[in-house]
Each structure stands twice: as structure tokens, then as C-alpha cells.
Motif scaffolding. Sequence first.
Motif, PDB file in Angstrom:
ATOM      1  N   CYS A 101      85.936  62.537  31.642  1.00  0.00           N
ATOM      2  CA  CYS A 101      84.688  63.180  32.062  1.00  0.00           C
ATOM      3  C   CYS A 101      83.679  62.144  32.566  1.00  0.00           C
ATOM      4  O   CYS A 101      82.957  62.388  33.529  1.00  0.00           O
ATOM      5  N   LYS A 102      83.658  60.981  31.920  1.00  0.00           N
ATOM      6  CA  LYS A 102      82.775  59.907  32.378  1.00  0.00           C
ATOM      7  C   LYS A 102      83.170  59.440  33.775  1.00  0.00           C
ATOM      8  O   LYS A 102      82.316  59.153  34.619  1.00  0.00           O
ATOM      9  N   ILE A 103      84.477  59.345  34.003  1.00  0.00           N
ATOM     10  CA  ILE A 103      84.960  58.924  35.317  1.00  0.00           C
ATOM     11  C   ILE A 103      84.534  59.927  36.387  1.00  0.00           C
ATOM     12  O   ILE A 103      84.061  59.545  37.466  1.00  0.00           O
ATOM     13  N   ILE A 104      84.671  61.214  36.100  1.00  0.00           N
ATOM     14  CA  ILE A 104      84.242  62.243  37.041  1.00  0.00           C
ATOM     15  C   ILE A 104      82.736  62.125  37.291  1.00  0.00           C
ATOM     16  O   ILE A 104      82.262  62.215  38.433  1.00  0.00           O
ATOM     17  N   CYS A 105      81.980  61.914  36.233  1.00  0.00           N
ATOM     18  CA  CYS A 105      80.526  61.778  36.381  1.00  0.00           C
ATOM     19  C   CYS A 105      80.167  60.603  37.272  1.00  0.00           C
ATOM     20  O   CYS A 105      79.225  60.675  38.062  1.00  0.00           O
ATOM     21  N   ASN A 106      80.905  59.530  37.144  1.00  0.00           N
ATOM     22  CA  ASN A 106      80.619  58.367  37.994  1.00  0.00           C
ATOM     23  C   ASN A 106      80.814  58.708  39.465  1.00  0.00           C
ATOM     24  O   ASN A 106      80.050  58.275  40.329  1.00  0.00           O
ATOM     25  N   TRP A 107      81.855  59.507  39.774  1.00  0.00           N
ATOM     26  CA  TRP A 107      82.039  59.942  41.155  1.00  0.00           C
ATOM     27  C   TRP A 107      80.943  60.930  41.564  1.00  0.00           C
ATOM     28  O   TRP A 107      80.487  60.918  42.702  1.00  0.00           O
ATOM     29  N   ALA A 153      85.148  72.220  30.984  1.00  0.00           N
ATOM     30  CA  ALA A 153      85.076  71.125  30.015  1.00  0.00           C
ATOM     31  C   ALA A 153      84.182  70.004  30.540  1.00  0.00           C
ATOM     32  O   ALA A 153      83.387  69.413  29.787  1.00  0.00           O
ATOM     33  N   ILE A 154      84.285  69.724  31.828  1.00  0.00           N
ATOM     34  CA  ILE A 154      83.448  68.686  32.428  1.00  0.00           C
ATOM     35  C   ILE A 154      81.991  69.127  32.447  1.00  0.00           C
ATOM     36  O   ILE A 154      81.081  68.347  32.146  1.00  0.00           O
ATOM     37  N   LEU A 155      81.771  70.384  32.786  1.00  0.00           N
ATOM     38  CA  LEU A 155      80.405  70.904  32.778  1.00  0.00           C
ATOM     39  C   LEU A 155      79.808  70.825  31.379  1.00  0.00           C
ATOM     40  O   LEU A 155      78.639  70.432  31.210  1.00  0.00           O
ATOM     41  N   LEU A 169      76.394  69.017  30.260  1.00  0.00           N
ATOM     42  CA  LEU A 169      75.303  69.733  29.599  1.00  0.00           C
ATOM     43  C   LEU A 169      74.892  69.039  28.298  1.00  0.00           C
ATOM     44  O   LEU A 169      73.705  68.999  27.955  1.00  0.00           O
ATOM     45  N   LYS A 170      75.853  68.487  27.590  1.00  0.00           N
ATOM     46  CA  LYS A 170      75.536  67.753  26.364  1.00  0.00           C
ATOM     47  C   LYS A 170      74.754  66.484  26.661  1.00  0.00           C
ATOM     48  O   LYS A 170      74.135  65.898  25.759  1.00  0.00           O
ATOM     49  N   GLY A 171      74.786  66.064  27.933  1.00  0.00           N
ATOM     50  CA  GLY A 171      74.037  64.867  28.316  1.00  0.00           C
ATOM     51  C   GLY A 171      72.539  65.021  28.163  1.00  0.00           C
ATOM     52  O   GLY A 171      71.816  64.028  28.065  1.00  0.00           O
ATOM     53  N   PHE A 201      77.957  74.508  41.372  1.00  0.00           N
ATOM     54  CA  PHE A 201      78.182  73.194  40.778  1.00  0.00           C
ATOM     55  C   PHE A 201      79.626  73.050  40.309  1.00  0.00           C
ATOM     56  O   PHE A 201      80.234  71.979  40.455  1.00  0.00           O
ATOM     57  N   LEU A 202      80.193  74.138  39.773  1.00  0.00           N
ATOM     58  CA  LEU A 202      81.594  74.095  39.365  1.00  0.00           C
ATOM     59  C   LEU A 202      82.511  73.837  40.563  1.00  0.00           C
ATOM     60  O   LEU A 202      83.543  73.175  40.447  1.00  0.00           O
ATOM     61  N   GLU A 203      82.126  74.354  41.742  1.00  0.00           N
ATOM     62  CA  GLU A 203      82.904  74.096  42.959  1.00  0.00           C
ATOM     63  C   GLU A 203      82.853  72.619  43.335  1.00  0.00           C
ATOM     64  O   GLU A 203      83.841  72.047  43.814  1.00  0.00           O
TER      65      GLU A 203
END
Length: 376
Positions: free
Chosen positions: A73-79, A109-111, A115-117, A144-146
Amino acid sequence: MNNAGITAQYGFLFQRKAFVLFALENTGTKQTFTFEGKDDVEISTNECIYSVKTADSNYIQVKSGTVDESCFCKIICNWLLLDKIPSDTLILFAENQLEVPISNVTKDAILEYILKGKEKKKSSIARKTYNKFQDIIETDRDAFLEIIDRHLQAIKLQVCSMDNLDRRLESAFFDNYCQDITEYELAKSKRLDRFISYINQEIDTALKSKEPCTLLYPDLIKIIMKTCDEINDQRYVAKIPELKKRVKGEATRLVEDNVIREVRQLYLVDKHDEFVIDGIVHEMLYKDFRDVYIAQREVEIINLEQNAYENFTTAKFSLDEPESFIPKKVYQRTIETPIGDSLLPDGPVYRKGCYIFLTGEDIDKDSQITWGDYDE
């Protein structure tokens, strides 16, 4: 032992080698490689993630160790934190297989991770991602999910162990930039090590300025030409100050262990640890030189070392009898004597290292140097 620190250093080593690999395997006249080492990625001792960007819009995340769902999830966030949504490939270059397959990590799961951020510190990647996309998350969550889904679809996973990474580095570098080395096989490895060290210098300089390191094609070619000039079949030019820094840690450990004969012999000459460490550093510099040539020029190396031993016996017998039993006097008279061999680089560095090398336990007794006697 500080395992967390060792893990972090291993991660840094892996991602720097990966950066060099992508540069070597994709070098082209219009290519650019950028190493991102800024705080746009949340870094902890066991989750070191760095990014590499190439001119053809490949965005690469490099991760050693374990990639679990949280790390992914962190990797996705970085992108997601890129200035624009990439239209080209997203590459995850991982040392190990992911704990959870990419296909099993859902958009939801990524969303949820993002959100917990809201509750995390401002420097966390989840918090940064939430802050950037807060408006669209609150007004049009499906949109956003898209966005998340487009990123998931663009990912290509490359799994590469450290051993495979080293093999790929050797293949890419040897095949393209070592064709001129035909006599000394080890010189190819030395040249690759030198090339990597120069790239690391570029990275370190950039990071000290808190900037990404960007290498253009001319930069890479300039570094390659420099290493080819310094290490080839005709000569081996070692960067002595750089080598000293690199081997001092290992030399210090050898002195602390006080197991090898060279260390015990040097302590007979001078009881100060720094003197002994410096002597072992010089021995390691000589070994570095010796390793390059021993396979193809064994006879010359043996003759060189025999000359050094003869110099030792001559130096010892040139001293007055009381002085010939004083290790410091024997040592000083010996190491100031030139070995007089054209193969050995000029100057006292390798000469001193050669003499100390000959005090080793594995040296033939007929060629072994002894500064003084002690209880073995």
C-alpha cells in the motif's frame, strides 16, 4: 548487534545496485535515470523503499526484504504522489516474492490504508496521500477507486534476489564495457566495482544537497570511459584514499579479533591499535593489487615476494646485533627498502603492504617475515 541498522544498510545497497542495473540495461542516447532519495517515501529500518524514474516514463519502486500488504500500500501511495498519473509502466523491483499477490490486494484495501492516514503523523506516506486526494475521496470515492485501479493495472513485478542482481550487473557490464579485458579476468570485476563506486559518489553528492540524483547518457559514458582508462590489461590504477576508507572497517575488526599472525606481529612493533589497523589496511591494499594479477602472472608475483623477503633478511642483518632483536628496528629498516619490481606500483603503500602480507600464517616458512618473537 544492531540488526535494524544492518537491515537498513542492506536495503540501501540493494536499491543502489538496482539503480545501476537499470542504467546499464537501458542505456541510450536519449535516456535519463533519476534516483529519488527524498522523504517522499516513508522510510523505516525494515521497509526501505526508493524510486527510480527513467526518461521513457518508467516509474520504478525498489524494495528489499519483505513486501506485505501494508508495504505494498505504501508503494502504491508513492506512485499516487507523483505529479501526474503515469501513462506508462510502473515497475516494482522486489528482492523477494510478495507475501500477498498483487491480484489479491483490492482497491478497497488500499483506500482503507489511505483513510487511516488521517490519524497518522504528517510525514507518513498515507497521510500525505490522503491530504493530496482528500477532496476527490470525500466527493467522488468511485472516481478515486478508478485512479487506484489504473495504477494497479499498470504494475509490472520484477523479482530479483541479490545474487541474481549481481549476476545481471556483471552480464550487462562485462558484455558491453569489458571486451577490451582479455588477460586479467578479475580486472572486469574490479572495473565494475569502480563504476558502481563512482555512481554511488554521484548519489551521495545529490543526497547531501537533498536533491534526486539524475544521470544523463553523457554522464554514464563519461564514468564508463574513466573506469576503462583506470582498469584494463595494461594497468590497474587503484584509488588509494577510497580503498583505504572501504577496507578500514574490516581491518579494524581483524585487529579487534587479534587472531591472524599479521596483527600479532604488528603489535610487537607498536602497541597502538591505530598503527596496527593502518598496517592491516596496507596489507589489504596489497592483496587487492595481488588478486588482480596472481592468476595470470603467478611467477612474477612469487618472484616479487621473494625479493621482498630477501630485502627483509638483508635489512635485519644490516642492523647491529642488539637492534636486530628489536621488532621496531627490524620493521623500520625493512619497509623503507624498495622492492624494485616493475609490476609493483611505485610508492610506499603497496611496498609496506607486501612486507606485512609476508608475515601471514599461510606464507611458506622459507619466505615468511618475522618482526620479532612471541609465544605462539
